[in-house]
Design an enzyme around this catalytic site. Structure first.
Site, short mmCIF file in Angstrom:
data_model
loop_
_atom_site.label_atom_id
_atom_site.label_comp_id
_atom_site.label_asym_id
_atom_site.label_seq_id
_atom_site.Cartn_x
_atom_site.Cartn_y
_atom_site.Cartn_z
CB CYS A 1 12.88 -18.78 23.96
SG CYS A 1 13.95 -17.75 24.92
CD GLU B 1 17.22 -18.82 7.68
OE1 GLU B 1 18.39 -18.93 8.67
OE2 GLU B 1 16.78 -18.81 7.82
#
Ligand code: NAD
Length: 485
Positions: free
Chosen positions: A282, A177
């Site tokens: 990551c 989002e």
């Protein structure tokens, strides 16, 4: 608002959401209000699933060589539109232009792999007994879903879209989002490439829609990429509902630095790894363990770190909450006795006072028990711990619950080999700051960095996105063989 409110993409059309719940999409670069994104309802997900299910019979029966042609054209469109796509990524995610271009280049490489699927996902056939043959073929699963994070608005969606669709599935994607722009543009490019309506759909939303995806009876498989906390929720819920699930989580990547490491190369690699994408990778270097006398390398790291300047060669972190979280980790470490060698707190960029920037930060004398040493910080910060022995360094790495990446910097092949063997992580580097395997090798961590079997990209993804059909055929009963008749 710079762009019109975001819509969902269902059956080849952008459609307004009926939801009253909306979130603002804000550029981390300067705080500009870009758009709003709807928090879609379970009914809207259902419409997308219906569209995908309707498209599935024809799409899955389209020969794979034809399906792959769509991705040859998609690859060309990514190349053609790379400048515009990169600008969108910068705007919604806060990256530098160079990082955004690299993200599309990686998306192109991922698409190339899908283009090669007809060459590599052939089944097998063998005469297992006289006159009897067994064969295997990869069959698409049906409607599948992909839930993605904010840190790579185009690349992580492209970890799943080309492979899942080229193998014959129809997909629903749930973008972050925080960064919905790139996925919407990807939908347009897939359509332009000739992808039939319904094969690819977007449903925007937050945890509510993720929950609806996990329990939807017609969704066969779910891939998730995001934090470990949410990966666990999604993996548990999806498998409880008997779905195939691969959930990639967060990370804490350790770099072990030995005194014989090449000084410049090591420092440049470590700083690029910890500060690239503002540390929001990551696979970013987050903890360094210096083994023995490595002060000369730490000094060089500081020299390299101060060349990284917010707003120039360092992008923004995703939002205010993230900036505050990162700065809190730094302050707490300082209060607990760590030494801040390069301090990125309170970074400001002239003319972009509403941007959310954290400068490069190098912290020495961090202890393994400190939160900054154990937890994912997800900012341009490297925490340096010191040990006297390689075994102790490996033990610190092994004790961390995550296991995405780990690297060793040394010129000693035997010690490098020792670390490769002992490190508990899915992706290991030797003198490489960001040890992400390139195609056709697959991407995936271990431990709390991944839940489920197999990896998300490369050859391993074929197993995830398909099921094997095994057929046994007796062609010549006149041969008199009566095996398993
Ligand atoms: P996140 O877990 O907050 O969100 C990921 C997705 O889950 C988003 O689409 C979000 O809308 C949804 N979500 C958020 N909270 C939820 C909840 N309570 N229930 C259900 N769904 C929820 O992650 P993020 O902040 O967008 O991304 C950063 C994280 O992703 C970092 O931890 C990073 O390490 C990780 N990441 C991991 C990999 C990997 O390969 N292992 C790759 C990229 C990012």
């Amino acid at each position: 608002m710079k762009y019109a409110p975001f819509q969902n993409y269902i059956n080849g059309q952008f459609v307004p959401s009926s939801s009253n719940r909306k979130l603002d999409v804000i550029s981390p670069l300067d705080g500009t209000l870009l758009s709003s994104v709807p928090m879609s309802s379970a009914e809207e997900l259902d419409a997308a699933v219906k569209a995908a299910a309707n498209a599935f019979p024809v799409w899955s029966k389209t020969p794979i060589k034809e399906r792959a042609q769509i991705f040859f054209r998609y690859k060309y469109l990514l190349e053609k539109n790379i400048t515009e796509l990169a600008a969108l990524i910068c705007e919604e995610n806060g990256k530098t232009n160079g990082e955004a271009i690299a993200e599309i280049e990686k998306s192109i490489e991922l698409t190339e792999f899908a283009c090669a699927l007809p060459q590599i996902m052939t089944g097998e056939i063998l005469e297992v007994s006289k006159g009897i043959e067994c064969r295997t073929e990869h069959i698409a699963l049906g409607v599948v879903a992909s839930i993605v994070p904010f840190n790579f608005p185009a690349m992580v969606p492209n970890w799943t879209i080309p492979n899942a669709i080229a193998t014959g599935n129809c997909m629903i994607i749930k973008p972050s989002e925080k960064v919905p722009l790139s996925c919407a543009r990807i939908a347009q490019l897939l359509k332009e490439a000739g992808l039939p309506d319904g094969v690819f759909n977007i449903v925007n939303g937050d945890s509510e829609i993720v929950n609806a995806i996990c329990v939807h009876p017609q969704i066969e498989a779910i891939s998730f990429v995001g934090s470990t906390k949410v990966a666990k929720i999604v993996y548990q819920k999806a498998t409880q509902h008997f779905k195939r699930c691969l959930a990639l989580g967060g990370a804490k990547n350790h770099l072990l630095v030995l005194p014989d490491a090449k000084e410049e190369m090591t420092a440049v690699n470590i700083v690029a790894s910890m500060s690239g994408c503002a540390g929001q990778r990551c696979m970013a270097a987050s903890a360094m363990i210096g083994v023995g006398k490595v002060d000369h390398i730490i000094n060089r790291i500081c020299e390299e770190a101060i060349k990284i300047v917010a707003g120039k060669n360092l992008g923004a972190v995703i939002n205010k909450a993230s900036k505050e979280r990162i700065e809190k980790y730094i302050t707490e470490a300082e209060q607990q006795g760590a030494k801040i060698l390069v301090d990125g707190r309170n970074a400001k960029v002239e003319g972009k006072e509403n941007g959310t920037y954290v400068g490069p930060t190098v912290i020495d004398y961090v202890r393994p028990d400190m939160a900054i040493a154990r937890e994912e910080v997800f900012g341009p910060v490297i925490s340096i711990m010191r040990t006297d022995s390689l075994d102790e360094a490996i033990s610190i790495q092994n004790k961390n619950p995550y296991g995405n990446g780990a690297s060793v910097f040394t010129q000693n092949g035997s010690l490098a080999r020792y670390v490769i063997e002992k490190a508990s992580a899915g992706m290991i580097g030797v003198n490489v700051g960001v040890p992400v395997p390139r195609e056709p090798f697959s991407f995936g961590g271990w431990n709390e960095s991944k839940f489920g079997v197999g990896d998300i990209t490369g050859k391993s993804s074929i197993e995830f996105w398909t099921k094997l059909k095994k057929t046994t055929v007796k062609w010549n009963p006149e041969a008199g063989v009566n095996w398993m008749s």
